[in-house]
Design a protein around this motif. Sequence first.
Motif, PDB file in Angstrom:
ATOM      1  N   LYS A  67       0.848  -1.204   0.000  1.00  0.00           N
ATOM      2  CA  LYS A  67       0.000   0.000   0.000  1.00  0.00           C
ATOM      3  C   LYS A  67       0.878   1.247   0.000  1.00  0.00           C
ATOM      4  O   LYS A  67       0.476   2.311  -0.473  1.00  0.00           O
ATOM      5  N   LEU A  68       2.094   1.103   0.529  1.00  0.00           N
ATOM      6  CA  LEU A  68       3.040   2.217   0.548  1.00  0.00           C
ATOM      7  C   LEU A  68       3.314   2.756  -0.850  1.00  0.00           C
ATOM      8  O   LEU A  68       3.523   3.958  -1.038  1.00  0.00           O
ATOM      9  N   LEU A  69       3.318   1.877  -1.848  1.00  0.00           N
ATOM     10  CA  LEU A  69       3.590   2.323  -3.211  1.00  0.00           C
ATOM     11  C   LEU A  69       2.497   3.258  -3.728  1.00  0.00           C
ATOM     12  O   LEU A  69       2.760   4.120  -4.570  1.00  0.00           O
ATOM     13  N   ILE A  70       1.287   3.094  -3.218  1.00  0.00           N
ATOM     14  CA  ILE A  70       0.206   4.022  -3.576  1.00  0.00           C
ATOM     15  C   ILE A  70       0.478   5.378  -2.922  1.00  0.00           C
ATOM     16  O   ILE A  70       0.270   6.427  -3.527  1.00  0.00           O
ATOM     17  N   ALA A  71       0.940   5.346  -1.681  1.00  0.00           N
ATOM     18  CA  ALA A  71       1.275   6.597  -0.985  1.00  0.00           C
ATOM     19  C   ALA A  71       2.381   7.341  -1.717  1.00  0.00           C
ATOM     20  O   ALA A  71       2.338   8.573  -1.850  1.00  0.00           O
ATOM     21  N   ALA A  73       3.049   7.140  -4.956  1.00  0.00           N
ATOM     22  CA  ALA A  73       2.486   7.639  -6.215  1.00  0.00           C
ATOM     23  C   ALA A  73       1.629   8.881  -6.001  1.00  0.00           C
ATOM     24  O   ALA A  73       1.610   9.784  -6.832  1.00  0.00           O
ATOM     25  N   MET A  74       0.908   8.928  -4.884  1.00  0.00           N
ATOM     26  CA  MET A  74       0.025  10.057  -4.584  1.00  0.00           C
ATOM     27  C   MET A  74       0.748  11.160  -3.825  1.00  0.00           C
ATOM     28  O   MET A  74       0.184  12.241  -3.609  1.00  0.00           O
ATOM     29  N   ASP A  75       1.977  10.888  -3.391  1.00  0.00           N
ATOM     30  CA  ASP A  75       2.742  11.811  -2.544  1.00  0.00           C
ATOM     31  C   ASP A  75       1.910  12.244  -1.338  1.00  0.00           C
ATOM     32  O   ASP A  75       1.821  13.417  -0.990  1.00  0.00           O
ATOM     33  N   LYS A  76       1.317  11.240  -0.699  1.00  0.00           N
ATOM     34  CA  LYS A  76       0.479  11.470   0.481  1.00  0.00           C
ATOM     35  C   LYS A  76       0.957  10.535   1.578  1.00  0.00           C
ATOM     36  O   LYS A  76       0.916   9.309   1.419  1.00  0.00           O
ATOM     37  N   HIS A  77       1.388  11.092   2.709  1.00  0.00           N
ATOM     38  CA  HIS A  77       2.066  10.290   3.718  1.00  0.00           C
ATOM     39  C   HIS A  77       1.474  10.436   5.127  1.00  0.00           C
ATOM     40  O   HIS A  77       2.007   9.874   6.077  1.00  0.00           O
ATOM     41  N   ASP A  78       0.365  11.176   5.261  1.00  0.00           N
ATOM     42  CA  ASP A  78      -0.140  11.483   6.596  1.00  0.00           C
ATOM     43  C   ASP A  78      -1.178  10.496   7.124  1.00  0.00           C
ATOM     44  O   ASP A  78      -1.673  10.652   8.242  1.00  0.00           O
ATOM     45  N   THR A  79      -1.523   9.475   6.341  1.00  0.00           N
ATOM     46  CA  THR A  79      -2.483   8.482   6.830  1.00  0.00           C
ATOM     47  C   THR A  79      -1.904   7.077   6.893  1.00  0.00           C
ATOM     48  O   THR A  79      -2.496   6.201   7.522  1.00  0.00           O
ATOM     49  N   ASP A 152       9.773   2.391   4.388  1.00  0.00           N
ATOM     50  CA  ASP A 152       8.939   1.298   4.874  1.00  0.00           C
ATOM     51  C   ASP A 152       8.510   1.638   6.292  1.00  0.00           C
ATOM     52  O   ASP A 152       9.235   2.310   7.035  1.00  0.00           O
ATOM     53  N   VAL A 153       7.309   1.188   6.653  1.00  0.00           N
ATOM     54  CA  VAL A 153       6.763   1.465   7.975  1.00  0.00           C
ATOM     55  C   VAL A 153       6.245   0.165   8.573  1.00  0.00           C
ATOM     56  O   VAL A 153       5.522  -0.588   7.925  1.00  0.00           O
ATOM     57  N   ASN A 189      -4.518  -4.805   2.985  1.00  0.00           N
ATOM     58  CA  ASN A 189      -4.237  -6.167   2.535  1.00  0.00           C
ATOM     59  C   ASN A 189      -4.571  -6.342   1.059  1.00  0.00           C
ATOM     60  O   ASN A 189      -5.485  -5.697   0.550  1.00  0.00           O
ATOM     61  N   GLY A 190      -3.821  -7.215   0.415  1.00  0.00           N
ATOM     62  CA  GLY A 190      -4.112  -7.546  -0.971  1.00  0.00           C
ATOM     63  C   GLY A 190      -3.616  -6.537  -1.985  1.00  0.00           C
ATOM     64  O   GLY A 190      -4.019  -6.572  -3.156  1.00  0.00           O
ATOM     65  N   PHE A 191      -2.719  -5.635  -1.592  1.00  0.00           N
ATOM     66  CA  PHE A 191      -2.299  -4.584  -2.502  1.00  0.00           C
ATOM     67  C   PHE A 191      -1.379  -5.058  -3.621  1.00  0.00           C
ATOM     68  O   PHE A 191      -1.255  -4.379  -4.652  1.00  0.00           O
TER      69      PHE A 191
END
Length: 342
Positions: A67-71, A73-79, A152-153, A189-191
Motif C-alpha cells: 500500500k506504501l507504493l500508492i502513498a 504515487a500520490m505523494d500522500k504520507h499522513d495516513t 517502509d513502515v 491487505n491484498g495490494f
Amino acid sequence: MAEQYEKAGVSLEAGYESVRRIRSHVDRTRIRGAQDSIGAFGGLFDLSCYGMKEPVLVSGTDGVGTKLLIAFAMDKHDTIGIDAVAMCVNDVLVQGARPLFFLDYIAVGKNHPEVIEQIVKGVADGCVDAQCALIGGETAEMPDMYDVHHYDVAGFCVGAADKKDIRTGEHIADGDVLIGLPSTGVHSNGFSLVRKVLFKDAKLDPHQKMEELDGRELGEVLLTPTRIYVRPVLKVLEEIDVHGMSHITGGGFFENIPRMLKDGQGVRIEKDSFPRPEIFDVIAKYGSIDEEEMYNVFNMGIGFIMAVKPEDAARTQQILADMGETSYVIGEVTESGKVEIE
C-alpha cells in the motif's frame, strides 16, 4: 562533525530535525501508564495502574505492505501511519486485550523530516483513536537499501487483559450470531493484487477520478486508512460475553474467520446482509476476479467480526448504535467445518 557519514548518504542533522518535529505528535498519545521515555533507549509503561489481578500481555506486529507504493504515487504520507497502528491494535483486540502502547519503525532511503513528520502524525492519529500511547520508535536512514523517496513502515503493539477476560474462542457454539463491523475499504491487505490488476494490467492512473467511485481519485480511495475497532469493541466487551472475534485481514473471510473457531465448526455468511464498498467491484471488474477469490483475499466490506449468543445479538447492536456505530448481522456459526458464502 560527521562529514564522512554525510557523504555516505546519512544525515544526522535531518535525524535530529525529525525527532524535533514528531515530539508534539507523540505527546498527544499520552495515556495513563505511559512514561516520558522519548529519546531513551527503551519505551516505558507502568501496567500496575490498571489494577488487573492476573494481567496477560498480548502483542501484535505488522507493516503496511505495498500500500506504501500508492502513498508514494500520490505523494500522500499522513495516513499511512494509521494503517500501521490499525493492523496491530485490531489483532491485539481480537484476544480481548486493551491496546496499551505502540512502537514504530520507519526505514528511509533519505531522511526528509517533513515526510517523517507526516508519517508519525498518522501513527499518532491511530494511537489516539486506539487509546494507546506511542512510547518510542526508530527511524533508520539506509541510502543503499531504499530509493531516496521511498520508505517502509512497521510497528508493534502491546495490550493487556485480565486472564479471565482473554478470548480464545473456546466458548463459541453452533448457532452463535456473527456481528460484523464495516470496513473503510481495502484496508491494508491484498495490494500486490490490487496494483497488478489496476495499475500494471489495466494501466489506470492513481490520480484519475472514476465514476464508479463517486468521482473520487482512485489512489485517494485506495489510501483510505484501515479502520480501528478498539473503542466500539471494548465497549461491547464491558457488557456482552463475546465468544470469539476475528480481524478480517490478508486471507479474507476464508482464512481469518476459522482462526476464531473450534475444530469442526464453520460459518454461514450472508453476503447481501452488508454493503460492499465500490472499490471491490472495481477490482473484480478490471481483474476479472471471481467472487470466491475476492472473499479469499479481501475484507469485502467487513473488517471485524464478533460471535455472540443469539439472545445477545440485539443488545450488542444497540450498544454499537448508541456509540454511533453501524453493525450488521452477517451470519452464524455452523457445524459445517467450512466458510460458506451465500
